[in-house]
Design a protein around this motif. Sequence first.
Motif, PDB file in Angstrom:
ATOM      1  N   ARG A 162      92.872  29.044  64.894  1.00  0.00           N
ATOM      2  CA  ARG A 162      92.803  30.471  65.234  1.00  0.00           C
ATOM      3  C   ARG A 162      93.907  30.903  66.188  1.00  0.00           C
ATOM      4  O   ARG A 162      93.650  31.362  67.312  1.00  0.00           O
ATOM      5  CB  ARG A 162      91.456  30.822  65.884  1.00  0.00           C
ATOM      6  CG  ARG A 162      90.277  30.687  64.980  1.00  0.00           C
ATOM      7  CD  ARG A 162      89.091  31.462  65.582  1.00  0.00           C
ATOM      8  NE  ARG A 162      87.915  31.327  64.754  1.00  0.00           N
ATOM      9  CZ  ARG A 162      87.072  30.294  64.804  1.00  0.00           C
ATOM     10  NH1 ARG A 162      87.276  29.300  65.654  1.00  0.00           N
ATOM     11  NH2 ARG A 162      86.042  30.252  64.006  1.00  0.00           N
ATOM     12  N   ARG A 178      97.283  38.389  56.668  1.00  0.00           N
ATOM     13  CA  ARG A 178      97.450  39.548  57.535  1.00  0.00           C
ATOM     14  C   ARG A 178      96.264  40.509  57.358  1.00  0.00           C
ATOM     15  O   ARG A 178      95.776  41.091  58.320  1.00  0.00           O
ATOM     16  CB  ARG A 178      98.776  40.260  57.254  1.00  0.00           C
ATOM     17  CG  ARG A 178      99.092  41.324  58.297  1.00  0.00           C
ATOM     18  CD  ARG A 178      98.679  42.709  57.870  1.00  0.00           C
ATOM     19  NE  ARG A 178      99.475  43.119  56.754  1.00  0.00           N
ATOM     20  CZ  ARG A 178     100.668  43.659  56.849  1.00  0.00           C
ATOM     21  NH1 ARG A 178     101.186  43.883  58.017  1.00  0.00           N
ATOM     22  NH2 ARG A 178     101.323  43.990  55.767  1.00  0.00           N
ATOM     23  N   LEU A 210      96.513  27.816  60.721  1.00  0.00           N
ATOM     24  CA  LEU A 210      95.478  28.830  60.980  1.00  0.00           C
ATOM     25  C   LEU A 210      94.175  28.254  61.491  1.00  0.00           C
ATOM     26  O   LEU A 210      93.385  28.970  62.104  1.00  0.00           O
ATOM     27  CB  LEU A 210      95.178  29.600  59.687  1.00  0.00           C
ATOM     28  CG  LEU A 210      96.257  30.536  59.174  1.00  0.00           C
ATOM     29  CD1 LEU A 210      95.780  31.181  57.873  1.00  0.00           C
ATOM     30  CD2 LEU A 210      96.573  31.600  60.214  1.00  0.00           C
ATOM     31  N   MET A 232      95.591  38.564  61.026  1.00  0.00           N
ATOM     32  CA  MET A 232      96.574  37.678  61.659  1.00  0.00           C
ATOM     33  C   MET A 232      97.893  38.410  61.905  1.00  0.00           C
ATOM     34  O   MET A 232      98.266  39.307  61.143  1.00  0.00           O
ATOM     35  CB  MET A 232      96.801  36.465  60.747  1.00  0.00           C
ATOM     36  CG  MET A 232      97.694  35.365  61.281  1.00  0.00           C
ATOM     37  SD  MET A 232      97.318  34.748  62.936  1.00  0.00           S
ATOM     38  CE  MET A 232      95.620  34.256  62.758  1.00  0.00           C
TER      39      MET A 232
END
Length: 248
Positions: free
Chosen positions: A156, A185, A153, A189
């Motif tokens: 990004r 989420r 993550l 995401m």
Amino acid sequence: MTQPVLLVKDLVAGYEPGVPIVRGAFIRVDKGEIVVVLGPNGAGKSSFIKAIAGLVPVSGGTVHLDGDDITTVPAHQMVRRGLAFVPQTENIFPLMSIEDNLKVAAAILPKKEIPARIAEMYAVFPDLAERRRTAAGNLSGGQRQMLAVARALIVRPTLLVLDEPSAGLSPKFVSMVFDMLSRIRGHGMTILLVEQNARAALAIGDRAYVLVEGKDEHEGIASALWNDPVVAELYLGQRAKKSDGSAP
Ligand SMILES: Nc1ncnc2c1ncn2[C@@H]1O[C@H](COP(=O)(O)OP(=O)(O)O)[C@@H](O)[C@H]1O
Ligand SMILES: [Mg+2]
């Protein structure tokens, strides 16, 4: 209809020429969704997402990420294109500290952004912050998966792709991993997830595909799939075939 984050059409892929493992699979993932790929052992789930991530040679079909054709993008460039893949194993550097694991993963970002981005990951995963100087190999199984996800993550990505993040974890850590994915989420995401743990994956997922012999055999709303007898038969694979005597 808005453009999907991931659109995979008629994908054919395998390890040796002429021996396709993925045989014409389709998948669509929309923004902010958690999409789950289920299927019996050996169905080709790992091969499928590895082919999407550029790790298994593709011989047919297309992969589009946010409308860009990434079918032939090599694995090492995927993260720059927005696709972050978390393999099932060997997804962290066990001898490095947590912080160094994050620094290595963040290396493609502009240098001056890296400290702030690491701080953001610590805010999302406070357990990691507490143990930032610890060698990653000393973490619990659940915390290792957190680190693996944080590494993915930190850049990004547009799409996070995970291969069985709950595999081999004790029940407590399984729920920790699924809670974490729900939370991520919640931050916006988009997630594509392969799982053996169908019940837990369908509980957090929006939609699911069932992959059998390298093809998507069934697609549906995650909550409905769990109770679908066709899926039960497909998903249980050999057991269902044996018990009712039908042909494979
Ligand atoms: N590195 C590899 N080289 C050759 N064949 C492989 C390799 N990895 C997996 N396979 C084969 O691909 C098929 C699907 O495996 P896999 O994608 O791991 O399925 P799943 O993740 O659904 O259990 C199996 O027949 C397996 O033997
Ligand atoms: Mg697998």
